[in-house]
Design an enzyme around this catalytic site. Structure first.
Site, mmCIF file in Angstrom:
data_model
loop_
_atom_site.group_PDB
_atom_site.id
_atom_site.type_symbol
_atom_site.label_atom_id
_atom_site.label_comp_id
_atom_site.label_asym_id
_atom_site.label_seq_id
_atom_site.Cartn_x
_atom_site.Cartn_y
_atom_site.Cartn_z
ATOM 1 N N GLU A 140 4.712 2.181 3.200
ATOM 2 C CA GLU A 140 3.275 2.326 2.962
ATOM 3 C C GLU A 140 2.760 3.681 3.434
ATOM 4 O OE1 GLU A 140 1.029 -0.980 4.468
ATOM 5 O OE2 GLU A 140 2.523 -2.427 3.780
ATOM 6 N N TYR A 163 9.383 -5.464 8.673
ATOM 7 C CA TYR A 163 8.100 -4.918 9.123
ATOM 8 C C TYR A 163 8.134 -3.390 9.195
ATOM 9 C CZ TYR A 163 5.492 -9.168 10.340
ATOM 10 O OH TYR A 163 4.775 -10.326 10.300
#
Length: 272
Positions: free
Chosen positions: A201, A194
């Site tokens: 990103e 995660y």
């Protein structure tokens, strides 16, 4: 072979009677926004699932097998490219068609929620899937100068491992033959994946900012006949800022799910 087919059919009939499992996040569980649907509260739709029955279970099983295979193909292609080239440059270009196909195919998860065969909020699933689509089509596909950034590899690796684990988890669960390792991986890998995915990103969006500001891509300037303006550069800044409140919610939700599933803790959710 006949016995194997009969056993598989029996498992599917048993699962159909129990009702198909939800297709949680993504694109989370994925290391991001989120993954495919674990972040939201699951809403039961037993009546509709019973009516759909075996057909829905067969379709969900096929879907999850196909998605597991697709992300496995992607993983193999990434490893092969790096072994042959010894660099990450050009990696995205070599796997982009496969990535675009299977990530776009995940839009079906919204349809699953709409027709009620998966008991997850349509809004939650929509946000999670669309965030992945956004990264694939409106960032890495549209802004070619950033495709060789190391951050792209970062979120690609996180997504790939996450999705292989997630879809294989659903496949084995639907067949009532869930190996403990798959279950363990599902609720442990995210602890690292995660944050890695989110960092990848954010760094990729950050790398895109100068190009977006210089070219004015996807922006609408005044004056125009519609009297509407939109600045894609500031939209990306807002998108990056939105990770601050959203990521912790998803991450801590998954930690609570981990304690519940792996350690049998009873988690009492507080109303906001």
């Amino acid at each position: 072979m006949g016995r194997l087919t009969e056993a598989a059919a029996a498992a599917l009939r048993l699962r159909a009677r129990r009702g198909p499992l939800p297709l949680p996040f993504p694109r989370e569980e994925d290391g991001t926004n989120g993954g495919a649907s674990e972040a939201g509260e699951e809403k039961e739709a037993p009546g509709r699932r019973r009516r759909l029955g075996l057909l829905a279970t067969v379709w969900l099983t096929f879907y999850n097998i196909a998605m597991t295979a697709g992300w496995l193909v992607l993983a193999i292609a990434m490893v092969r490219f790096y072994m042959e080239k010894g660099t990450h440059k050009g990696l995205y270009k070599s796997i982009q068609k496969t990535l675009k196909f299977f990530q776009t195919f995940a839009l079906l998860e919204i349809v699953h929620c709409l027709i009620g065969i998966v008991p997850t909020s349509v809004i939650v699933a929509g946000v999670q899937v669309s965030s992945r689509i956004f990264m694939v089509w409106l960032i890495t596909h549209s802004i070619k100068p950033i495709q060789n950034e190391e951050s792209v590899v970062l979120f690609l690796v996180a997504w790939t491992v996450t999705e292989i684990t997630r879809y294989s988890f659903y496949t084995f669960s639907l067949l009532d033959h869930l190996p403990y390792f798959i279950k363990w991986a599902r609720y442990n890998f995210f602890i690292i994946l995660y944050p890695v995915g989110v960092v990848g990103e954010l760094l990729t969006i950050y790398a895109a900012l100068p190009y977006v500001k210089k070219t004015g891509m996807f922006s609408i300037r005044l004056p125009n006949k519609y009297n509407v303006s939109f600045d894609y550069y500031y939209f990306l800044l807002i998108t990056m800022a939105s990770y601050i409140p959203l990521f912790p919610q998803l991450y801590f939700h998954m930690l609570r799910q981990r304690r519940k599933v792996l350690h049998g803790e009873v988690i009492v959710e507080k109303d906001d």
